[in-house]
Scaffold this active site. Structure first.
Site, PDB file in Angstrom:
ATOM      1  CE  LYS A   1      -3.272   2.893   0.864  1.00  0.00           C
ATOM      2  NZ  LYS A   1      -4.620   3.021   0.411  1.00  0.00           N
TER       3      LYS A   1
ATOM      4  CG  ASN B   1      -1.207   5.804  -1.780  1.00  0.00           C
ATOM      5  OD1 ASN B   1      -1.652   5.520  -2.902  1.00  0.00           O
ATOM      6  ND2 ASN B   1      -1.961   5.833  -0.712  1.00  0.00           N
TER       7      ASN B   1
ATOM      8  CB  CYS C   1      -3.903   8.348   0.588  1.00  0.00           C
ATOM      9  SG  CYS C   1      -5.557   7.941   1.111  1.00  0.00           S
TER      10      CYS C   1
HETATM   11  N1  SAJ Z   1      -2.404  14.986  -8.206  1.00  0.00           N
HETATM   12  C1  SAJ Z   1      -1.527  15.771  -8.941  1.00  0.00           C
HETATM   13  N2  SAJ Z   1      -1.111  15.336 -10.144  1.00  0.00           N
HETATM   14  C2  SAJ Z   1      -1.509  14.142 -10.669  1.00  0.00           C
HETATM   15  C3  SAJ Z   1      -2.375  13.319  -9.916  1.00  0.00           C
HETATM   16  C4  SAJ Z   1      -2.812  13.775  -8.689  1.00  0.00           C
HETATM   17  O1  SAJ Z   1      -1.136  16.863  -8.503  1.00  0.00           O
HETATM   18  O2  SAJ Z   1      -1.084  13.813 -11.780  1.00  0.00           O
HETATM   19  C5  SAJ Z   1      -2.856  15.432  -6.878  1.00  0.00           C
HETATM   20  C6  SAJ Z   1      -4.383  15.531  -6.750  1.00  0.00           C
HETATM   21  O3  SAJ Z   1      -4.845  16.780  -7.201  1.00  0.00           O
HETATM   22  C7  SAJ Z   1      -4.554  15.346  -5.245  1.00  0.00           C
HETATM   23  C8  SAJ Z   1      -3.443  14.357  -4.875  1.00  0.00           C
HETATM   24  O4  SAJ Z   1      -2.515  14.409  -5.949  1.00  0.00           O
HETATM   25  O5  SAJ Z   1      -4.344  16.552  -4.543  1.00  0.00           O
HETATM   26  C9  SAJ Z   1      -3.898  12.946  -4.648  1.00  0.00           C
HETATM   27  O6  SAJ Z   1      -4.882  12.564  -5.614  1.00  0.00           O
HETATM   28  P1  SAJ Z   1      -4.908  11.136  -6.321  1.00  0.00           P
HETATM   29  O7  SAJ Z   1      -6.039  11.138  -7.267  1.00  0.00           O
HETATM   30  O8  SAJ Z   1      -3.584  10.841  -6.897  1.00  0.00           O
HETATM   31  O9  SAJ Z   1      -5.094  10.099  -5.142  1.00  0.00           O
HETATM   32  P2  SAJ Z   1      -6.102   9.900  -3.875  1.00  0.00           P
HETATM   33  O10 SAJ Z   1      -5.402  10.396  -2.648  1.00  0.00           O
HETATM   34  O11 SAJ Z   1      -7.459  10.409  -4.145  1.00  0.00           O
HETATM   35  O12 SAJ Z   1      -6.175   8.295  -3.822  1.00  0.00           O
HETATM   36  C10 SAJ Z   1      -4.987   7.532  -3.722  1.00  0.00           C
HETATM   37  C11 SAJ Z   1      -5.073   6.383  -4.725  1.00  0.00           C
HETATM   38  N3  SAJ Z   1      -3.747   5.773  -4.850  1.00  0.00           N
HETATM   39  C12 SAJ Z   1      -3.135   5.665  -6.041  1.00  0.00           C
HETATM   40  O13 SAJ Z   1      -3.609   6.086  -7.062  1.00  0.00           O
HETATM   41  C13 SAJ Z   1      -1.810   4.970  -6.050  1.00  0.00           C
HETATM   42  C14 SAJ Z   1      -6.119   5.371  -4.242  1.00  0.00           C
HETATM   43  O14 SAJ Z   1      -6.123   4.225  -5.060  1.00  0.00           O
HETATM   44  C15 SAJ Z   1      -5.840   4.958  -2.799  1.00  0.00           C
HETATM   45  O15 SAJ Z   1      -6.833   4.069  -2.315  1.00  0.00           O
HETATM   46  C16 SAJ Z   1      -5.881   6.205  -1.955  1.00  0.00           C
HETATM   47  O16 SAJ Z   1      -4.839   7.078  -2.417  1.00  0.00           O
HETATM   48  C17 SAJ Z   1      -5.660   5.816  -0.502  1.00  0.00           C
HETATM   49  O17 SAJ Z   1      -6.655   5.740   0.239  1.00  0.00           O
HETATM   50  O18 SAJ Z   1      -4.542   5.473  -0.135  1.00  0.00           O
END
Ligand code: SAJ
Length: 388
Positions: free
Chosen positions: A198, A202, A252
């Protein structure tokens, strides 16, 4: 029928409880927040998640999902409580307090599944000794949640799951539980590996976002368009550069990398990535200042205060830091978000009004709602959303 207790009626616990209830289990949801329990007991959900409203209403109506404050007896216990970061380390206070009720009620042979994200080794070194001390022979497994807000129900069902037992028997028993509602593959391993999987996931995302943010800064120095450049780079079959933005929020990705390196002598890259991402709101605020010094004006509007687009979740939102940075620089700041009713700072609910008021509009979160609605001429677009 399987009797399951889910502790923590949050973004993961409630959807899981509802899916298990819908699959025929007798599920009791436990939470310390009475307001939440009251809502759920009426078949309502305390947060927005596509499809969850109807599912919870249906399960509550037929009596398959009930909620209460105390942990009852059951055969399966799932812990899905928050694990915040404190001092760059995993704070287990909610896990430990949830565990107290479980230790009291669990019988020999029951299964306890930890879904919350924790540092590797937690099941073996924290959970196991709690049961040993109470003289109980309980099976323990870590099955980290991997669903993304906005698609939680779909991902909880479709994604592959990691099933990491402290013993092989615990892994096998956990598989029985997850088979009830998961259509993805159930991958067997030990608990320490499951805990690490996990965090690897992340951390991978955080480091890649930091790379994107750094490449965006370099693009600025070179006088080239970052979005055009990554668009072309990503046409290579083995390249997938992430998006730059106002920072990394949520509960996360901005947190989990710290759990991984908490006790590690290594982790330089991971630490640097965290610092790059945490520094983004400050950097965007400085860019806003430069723009306003050129054009004049003191009024800044922030569009979007959630931690990412098209959800209502504001936890660890970079917009909050951006708001504070801009205020500290002496600007008058207002914020708008079509999906949020209440935020730490006042929200303007009229998009046209806030755009007419502002000397500069910062698009922090590219909600679909904003499509074709950004009319202000002076825009700092952090996500290449409106091409301004
Ligand atoms: N973000 C960026 N650039 C990107 C992608 C995201 O700046 O290219 C930012 C988003 O705006 C946000 C943050 O990153 O602020 C996180 O967003 P996210 O969509 O990447 O992830 P989370 O936190 O919503 O969900 C993640 C997911 N993990 C992965 O994609 C590896 C999800 O599958 C997990 O279950 C979740 O974390 C968790 O609970 O750990």
């Amino acid at each position: 029928m399987l009797k399951v207790v889910v502790i923590g009626m949050g973004y993961i616990g409630l959807p899981m409880a509802a899916l298990l209830a819908d699959a025929g289990c007798d599920v009791v949801g436990v939470d310390i927040n009475e307001e939440k329990l009251d809502l759920i007991s009426k078949g309502k959900t305390p947060f927005d998640e596509p499809g969850l409203d109807e599912l919870v209403a249906r399960c509550v109506k037929v009596g398959k999902l009930t909620v209460q404050k105390e942990v009852p007896e059951a055969d399966f216990f799932i812990i899905a409580v928050p694990t915040p970061v404190r001092g760059r380390a995993c704070d287990l206070k909610y896990v430990v307090s949830a565990m107290k009720g479980v230790v009291e009620k669990a019988k020999d042979g029951d299964l306890v599944v930890l879904e919350s994200t924790v540092r590797p080794g937690t099941c073996v070194s924290v959970l196991k000794p709690m049961f040993e001390k109470a003289g109980k022979d309980v099976l323990i497994a870590h099955c980290p949640e991997r669903a993304i807000p906005g698609m939680t129900l779909k991902e909880l069902v479709k994604n592959d799951r990691i099933i990491g037992g402290v013993t092989y028997l615990a892994t096998l028993r956990a598989k029985i539980l997850y088979t009830m509602f998961v259509e993805g593959e159930l991958l067997e391993t030990d608990s320490v590996t499951a805990e690490a999987v996990k965090l690897f996931e992340n951390t991978y995302r955080d480091v890649n976002i930091a790379l994107a943010n750094e490449l965006e800064e370099i693009s600025g120095e070179l006088g080239i368009d970052f979005w055009e450049t990554i668009g072309m780079a990503n046409r290579h079959p083995r390249v997938n550069i992430h998006k730059a933005g106002v920072g990394v929020g949520g509960h996360c990705i901005a947190i989990d990398p710290w759990f991984l390196i908490e006790k590690s002598v290594s982790g330089r890259l991971i630490r640097t990535a965290r610092e790059i991402n945490d520094g983004r709101p400050h950097l965007i605020a400085r860019r806003a200042m430069e723009r306003l010094e050129e054009s004049g004006g003191l009024k800044v509007a922030i569009l979007g205060v959630t931690y990412k687009e098209n959800i209502d979740d504001c936890r660890e939102s970079p917009s909050e830091k951006l708001y504070e940075e801009l205020e500290a620089m002496g600007y008058e700041v207002q914020a708008h978000d079509p999906l949020v009713r209440k935020w730490k700072y006042p929200l303007c609910d009229d998009l046209e009004k806030i755009q007419n008021w502002a000397d500069l509009v910062i698009v922090a979160v590219p909600h679909d709602f904003y499509k074709d609605k950004i009319t202000c001429k002076r825009v700092l677009d952090t996500r290449n959303f409106c091409g301004k």
